[in-house]
Write a protein that holds these residues in place. Structure first.
Motif, PDB file in Angstrom:
ATOM      1  N   LYS A  77       0.814  -1.225   0.000  1.00 57.90           N
ATOM      2  CA  LYS A  77       0.000   0.000   0.000  1.00 57.90           C
ATOM      3  C   LYS A  77       0.848   1.276   0.000  1.00 57.90           C
ATOM      4  N   ILE A  78       2.121   1.152  -0.151  1.00 56.23           N
ATOM      5  CA  ILE A  78       3.028   2.294  -0.039  1.00 56.23           C
ATOM      6  C   ILE A  78       3.130   3.058  -1.367  1.00 56.23           C
ATOM      7  N   VAL A  79       3.270   4.374  -1.264  1.00 54.73           N
ATOM      8  CA  VAL A  79       3.613   5.223  -2.408  1.00 54.73           C
ATOM      9  C   VAL A  79       4.802   6.079  -1.991  1.00 54.73           C
ATOM     10  N   PRO A  80       5.662   6.440  -2.928  1.00 55.82           N
ATOM     11  CA  PRO A  80       6.889   7.145  -2.547  1.00 55.82           C
ATOM     12  C   PRO A  80       6.664   8.544  -1.976  1.00 55.82           C
ATOM     13  N   THR A  81       5.823   9.357  -2.627  1.00 52.70           N
ATOM     14  CA  THR A  81       5.727  10.765  -2.249  1.00 52.70           C
ATOM     15  C   THR A  81       4.269  11.219  -2.166  1.00 52.70           C
ATOM     16  N   TRP A  82       4.071  12.396  -1.550  1.00 54.11           N
ATOM     17  CA  TRP A  82       2.754  13.007  -1.479  1.00 54.11           C
ATOM     18  C   TRP A  82       2.223  13.292  -2.888  1.00 54.11           C
ATOM     19  N   GLN A  83       3.091  13.673  -3.783  1.00 50.01           N
ATOM     20  CA  GLN A  83       2.662  13.998  -5.138  1.00 50.01           C
ATOM     21  C   GLN A  83       2.037  12.788  -5.822  1.00 50.01           C
ATOM     22  N   ASP A  84       2.508  11.591  -5.482  1.00 46.86           N
ATOM     23  CA  ASP A  84       1.970  10.380  -6.098  1.00 46.86           C
ATOM     24  C   ASP A  84       0.503  10.160  -5.731  1.00 46.86           C
ATOM     25  N   LEU A  85       0.102  10.684  -4.585  1.00 43.99           N
ATOM     26  CA  LEU A  85      -1.291  10.533  -4.175  1.00 43.99           C
ATOM     27  C   LEU A  85      -2.252  11.232  -5.135  1.00 43.99           C
ATOM     28  N   GLU A  86      -1.753  12.231  -5.835  1.00 43.23           N
ATOM     29  CA  GLU A  86      -2.598  13.011  -6.743  1.00 43.23           C
ATOM     30  C   GLU A  86      -3.348  12.103  -7.712  1.00 43.23           C
ATOM     31  N   VAL A  87      -2.650  11.118  -8.252  1.00 41.75           N
ATOM     32  CA  VAL A  87      -3.262  10.213  -9.226  1.00 41.75           C
ATOM     33  C   VAL A  87      -4.337   9.366  -8.569  1.00 41.75           C
ATOM     34  N   PHE A  88      -4.005   8.745  -7.451  1.00 38.89           N
ATOM     35  CA  PHE A  88      -4.913   7.780  -6.834  1.00 38.89           C
ATOM     36  C   PHE A  88      -6.113   8.439  -6.168  1.00 38.89           C
ATOM     37  N   LEU A  89      -5.965   9.663  -5.697  1.00 41.50           N
ATOM     38  CA  LEU A  89      -7.107  10.356  -5.109  1.00 41.50           C
ATOM     39  C   LEU A  89      -8.077  10.861  -6.168  1.00 41.50           C
ATOM     40  N   GLN A  90      -7.700  10.723  -7.429  1.00 40.88           N
ATOM     41  CA  GLN A  90      -8.641  10.958  -8.529  1.00 40.88           C
ATOM     42  C   GLN A  90      -9.289   9.661  -9.008  1.00 40.88           C
ATOM     43  N   THR A  91      -8.487   8.612  -9.119  1.00 42.88           N
ATOM     44  CA  THR A  91      -8.999   7.366  -9.697  1.00 42.88           C
ATOM     45  C   THR A  91      -9.758   6.507  -8.695  1.00 42.88           C
ATOM     46  N   LEU A  92      -9.339   6.487  -7.432  1.00 39.36           N
ATOM     47  CA  LEU A  92      -9.986   5.615  -6.450  1.00 39.36           C
ATOM     48  C   LEU A  92     -11.449   5.983  -6.200  1.00 39.36           C
ATOM     49  N   PRO A  93     -11.778   7.228  -5.865  1.00 41.70           N
ATOM     50  CA  PRO A  93     -13.188   7.527  -5.590  1.00 41.70           C
ATOM     51  C   PRO A  93     -14.100   7.329  -6.795  1.00 41.70           C
ATOM     52  N   ARG A  94     -13.645   7.660  -7.978  1.00 39.15           N
ATOM     53  CA  ARG A  94     -14.483   7.485  -9.160  1.00 39.15           C
ATOM     54  C   ARG A  94     -14.702   6.011  -9.469  1.00 39.15           C
ATOM     55  N   SER A  95     -13.701   5.185  -9.241  1.00 38.41           N
ATOM     56  CA  SER A  95     -13.838   3.767  -9.532  1.00 38.41           C
ATOM     57  C   SER A  95     -14.600   3.012  -8.453  1.00 38.41           C
ATOM     58  N   SER A  96     -14.613   3.523  -7.230  1.00 34.97           N
ATOM     59  CA  SER A  96     -15.257   2.805  -6.132  1.00 34.97           C
ATOM     60  C   SER A  96     -16.668   3.302  -5.865  1.00 34.97           C
ATOM     61  N   THR A  97     -16.778   4.563  -5.416  1.00 33.72           N
ATOM     62  CA  THR A  97     -18.092   5.104  -5.050  1.00 33.72           C
ATOM     63  C   THR A  97     -18.676   6.018  -6.116  1.00 33.72           C
TER      64      THR A  97
END
Length: 499
Positions: free
Chosen positions: A251-271
């Motif tokens: 579940k690890i990501v290297p940097t805060w900037q990497d979260l930018e991608v997943f905080l866009q794709t995760l909510p749209r794909s899940s809820t």
């Protein structure tokens, strides 16, 4: 959750029972169709969705290639921020660590944020054996726990229940776990939610220990991230004096900037939301703000073994959005319980056999719990090629071979019951390696096409497969013969075959 996945039957036997439950199938059909329709609209809003998808896959691949480095960086950052890091090689060790940490606080109750990792390890049962009560605070997880049930979906664990069933569960069971539901409780969603809110509020205010998972861990800062829709996570993460987080090492990501991608794709794909209503982050401990003690339990439990598989490791990219479940025709009809794992659906069919191995009858059957239609790959926000991994694991089940178990190369035997499949596939391979034999077989099939039966006379599980499918009648002429007749031998390749 007092239920357990241990001792569950193989997928075909479990699915044979669940597919006859018309109420279950109706609940699943309604829920999955609704979720996937909303998701499709949410994804269409983004013109760069495919680029985000590719970026997420690339970020995960890079992280997995250097996982040892980022885990050490994370450990140092969490420790520097006042947290404590524990390493668990398997489920038993993770449960033991958490149990000991709770005992050290002197408490006998914990509140929990929804966590796939603790479902995987069976933490609730382990805590119960130690005399510690674990209370699920996610609404769907609460329904499952009160109903003495098992989750059947990654995002919506109680997807197999309808409102009437939930009302009955609340009326009958809620009082034995804390504040009782109103006697005149109806199946109105607002009333059900209010009953759960009042019940859980007492748990939040009295709890001294919280247990969570995490959606992401940021290596550079030691920050953990939980995204959720109800606010129960925020309560569990901030009110208790001690917080224990059990998280898979992938579940690890290297940097805060990497979260930018997943905080866009995760909510749209899940809820199917543009962003999660609650995104909670925490880094170690802070005086007079949040828990005074923080423990991070990093869970392996087969993940490094999966990492050693160059084909199967892509399953570790999963961000647990559940989009693959909502489009899977097999999941929609069989339900999540048939998979016998905390991870149902297509992702469970490839992740569970890698984490647990394929030695048991259940785990050996999971790679076959798919039609290979490819819908799961099309919706995956990190582009996991689930059909490719399914075929890869089927080969492992049928042929055996060398795998990594606890870091050691091990040769496993083929699973039982696949001798006929091995023989057929080896015969097919030999035939395709010998063009003359292949051509002779095609001509024989064409000449006897009128004698071809509609059903294959297969025994056992093969009969069930054959009974639902018509055997296609061979063509009156093979492509090779057609080519030779229409184009002539001068255009053919080796042994008269077209190139």
């Amino acid at each position: 959750m007092s239920g357990t996945y241990l001792g569950m039957p193989s997928f075909p036997r479990a699915a044979a029972a669940s597919t006859r439950d018309m109420r279950l199938r109706g609940n699943l059909r309604h829920a999955t169709h609704t979720i996937r329709a909303k998701r499709a609209k949410a994804v269409e809003e983004l013109g760069d969705w495919e680029q985000l998808r590719a970026a997420g896959a690339a970020l995960k691949n890079r992280t997995l290639r250097h996982l040892d480095h980022y885990l050490e960086q994370l450990e140092a950052a969490v420790s520097a921020a006042g947290g404590h890091v524990h390493w668990a090689c398997d489920a038993e060790e993770a449960n033991r660590i958490v149990t000991e940490l709770v005992r050290e606080t002197g408490e006998s109750e914990v509140v929990k944020v929804k966590s796939m990792a603790t479902q995987e390890t069976g933490l609730n049962d382990a805590l119960a054996e130690a005399g510690i009560s674990a209370y699920e605070t996610d609404l769907a997880e609460l329904i499952v726990q009160l109903g003495d049930d098992l989750p059947s979906h990654i995002l919506v664990p109680a997807i197999h229940r309808n409102r009437d069933q939930i009302r009955d569960i609340f009326r009958e069971k809620m009082g034995s776990w804390g504040r009782a539901a109103p006697r005149n409780l109806s199946d109105d969603p607002a009333e059900l939610a209010e009953a759960a809110r009042l019940h859980l509020r007492e748990k939040f205010l009295n709890a001294k220990v919280g247990v969570s998972g995490a959606n992401f861990m940021v290596a550079e800062s030691g920050t953990l991230v939980v995204v959720e829709s109800e606010g129960n996570g925020r309560m569990c993460l901030t009110l208790p004096e001690t917080l224990i987080s059990v998280v898979g090492i992938e579940k690890i990501v290297p940097t805060w900037q990497d979260l930018e991608v997943f905080l866009q794709t995760l909510p749209r794909s899940s809820t199917a939301e543009r962003m999660n209503p609650y995104t909670s982050t925490w880094t170690g401990t802070t005086d007079e703000d949040g828990p005074s003690a923080f423990h991070l339990v990093l869970l392996d439990n087969g993940r490094t073994d999966a990492l050693a598989d160059t084909v199967g490791r892509q399953a570790l990219r999963c961000i647990r959005c559940s989009a693959c479940l909502n489009v899977c025709p097999v999941y929609e009809r069989a339900g999540g319980h048939a998979y016998g794992s905390a991870y149902p659906g297509p992702i469970g069919a490839i992740l569970t056999p890698q984490l647990r191995g394929v030695q048991s009858e259940l785990d050996a059957s999971l790679p076959y719990a798919s039609s290979l239609c490819g819908a799961c790959y099309e919706v995956c926000p990190v582009a996991i090629d689930i059909p490719e991994v399914l075929v890869h694991l089927r080969e492992r089940v049928v042929e055996g071979g060398t795998v990594t178990v606890r870091g050691q190369k091990t040769t496993i035997k083929p699973a039982k019951g696949h001798a006929a499949e091995r023989a057929v596939m080896r015969a097919a391979r030999w035939t395709f390696d010998h063009p003359r034999a292949l051509r002779a077989g095609q001509r024989l099939a064409a000449r006897s096409r009128r004698l071809t039966p509609r059903r294959l006379p297969l025994p056992g599980a093969g009969k069930a497969w054959s009974d639902s499918r018509d055997l296609p009648r061979p063509a009156p002429e093979s492509f090779r013969d057609w080519w030779l007749r229409n184009r002539g031998p001068d255009t053919a390749g080796h042994e008269g075959d077209p190139e």
